[in-house]
Design an enzyme around this catalytic site. Sequence first.
Site, PDB file in Angstrom:
ATOM      1  N   LYS A 172       6.741 -37.586  26.071  1.00  0.00           N
ATOM      2  CA  LYS A 172       6.342 -38.299  27.398  1.00  0.00           C
ATOM      3  C   LYS A 172       6.844 -39.859  26.945  1.00  0.00           C
ATOM      4  CE  LYS A 172       4.471 -40.717  29.444  1.00  0.00           C
ATOM      5  NZ  LYS A 172       4.738 -41.954  30.041  1.00  0.00           N
ATOM      6  N   GLU A 216      -1.153 -44.782  16.907  1.00  0.00           N
ATOM      7  CA  GLU A 216      -0.676 -46.000  16.501  1.00  0.00           C
ATOM      8  C   GLU A 216      -0.852 -46.989  17.498  1.00  0.00           C
ATOM      9  OE1 GLU A 216       1.080 -49.105  16.229  1.00  0.00           O
ATOM     10  OE2 GLU A 216       3.223 -47.987  15.912  1.00  0.00           O
ATOM     11  N   CYS A 222       4.863 -53.577  17.683  1.00  0.00           N
ATOM     12  CA  CYS A 222       3.535 -53.424  17.188  1.00  0.00           C
ATOM     13  C   CYS A 222       3.221 -54.235  15.817  1.00  0.00           C
ATOM     14  CB  CYS A 222       3.470 -51.874  16.928  1.00  0.00           C
ATOM     15  SG  CYS A 222       4.271 -50.960  15.682  1.00  0.00           S
ATOM     16  N   GLU A 257      -3.741 -58.720  21.023  1.00  0.00           N
ATOM     17  CA  GLU A 257      -2.319 -58.631  20.877  1.00  0.00           C
ATOM     18  C   GLU A 257      -1.669 -59.066  22.001  1.00  0.00           C
ATOM     19  OE1 GLU A 257       0.499 -55.073  18.999  1.00  0.00           O
ATOM     20  OE2 GLU A 257      -0.610 -54.499  20.321  1.00  0.00           O
TER      21      GLU A 257
END
Length: 484
Positions: A180, A254, A288, A387
């Site tokens: 996906k 993750e 990331c 983040e």
Amino acid sequence: MMREIAGVPVPRLNSVYVAGEWVPATGPAYEIVSPSTEETVAEVVLPSVTEADAALTAATDSKWGRLPVEQRAEICARFCASLEARFPDLGTVWAAEAGMPVRYSATLHKYGAAGAWNSALASAADALRDDHRSSLLGDVVVRREPAGVVVAILAYNGPVVTMATKVVPALLAGCPVVVKAAPESQLIMRLVAESAAAAGFPAGALSILCGDVEVARQLTADPRADLVSLTGGRVAAQEIIEATRGRFARTHLELGGKSPALILDDAPLDRVLKSLVPGATGGGGQVCAALSRVLISRRRHDELIDRLRTAWQGLRIGDPFDRETAIGPLVNPAALRRTEGFVDRARAAGGEVVAGGRRPEGFAAGHYYEPTLITGVARDADLAQNEVFGPVTVVQTYDDLADGLRLANDTSFGLAASVYTADRALAAEAASAIAAGSVAINTFGPAVSAPFGGVKGSGWGRESGPEGIQEFTELKQIVFGPGV
């Protein structure tokens, strides 16, 4: 007439790759809008929960896991070779729909994606080999068997690399995979699906859906999904945990990071900047493992700031199709607003914007934001803790090594880190003390031939390396007693 993007043909995307076949998509219409021009690039029809159900049905019935690992590796190798031959096209369409500069994609795909799948292909047979042991009951065979049907959820910021670190290892382990991917990855994942079709995967082994959140929810909640592997954010992770916990399905998560670059006093700054600049700004900060926190001792702060200012102001912002462009646009208006919000709050709290901090001049359209450097924020500030996923880097100061290590660990994340020093023993000490799944010394990571993943709020599970293949297996012991 078929439309082209920089010479790459783009058909009307109204079909989806399910279990080895192209089937009509039955979801809503969707416009692919260029992040750099804000013009419509192509129109597509998204897959719906109908295609998601069909993909899971085919995966459940698939015989993929029964094939010998050598045969699985042969098919995966054809898939990867096809992708590698299309690297230029993959970079072009990624620039069109996600704004990632073609210079960045060329490097990322060559060293990240190809490096990861070549490592996986080379190590698959050994990683899955039976282990023979002895016991008081008799000889024991420890066997790794496929974990079952895998739902792999990919983000927009590196779909080809994530195919290499997540999907190819799962396939090598013998797991049928339903991918996906993000709605922002329609064009690049179409090319990936075409390569899958050319590789000749058997029925049910691989499906690729670029659907919306409802498709993701359908896939993760379905009891036929034995393992859900996510690359994404914490909100999505919480939903997956809730959707899978009732049936005890395995998850890999993750979830990003707030990765520090800890610069020790003996590190030569000219050498530091060679890897720190790309490590902090590559992909426009939409990475990331980006080194989004630069940690420097108080006595060297001003010296470093001067050098960083020059480096940040020298980064070329522009058209992602231009091979000289270092910083392209952010992926969509929401990402731009989020980035602006972080910078505005940092300013309001007393932070000093050393470079950037605004939309660049000369861009009438596009979700552009200057690469930004901010110092003077509190350790518990929003910018220091959370983040951004945009081109914003914060510089923080520490008093001594112990304080620097505390600062490095002073977030809820634990994905990646870098340490800069000329002292190998000191580097090893610092690497051991930093809570992160990857610590690079005098460079930035991760290495795609070794297991990578997060600790703390950056998730759990590992991708890449032989261990990344083994993550998609279940261990079984077979005990041979007397008489056999």
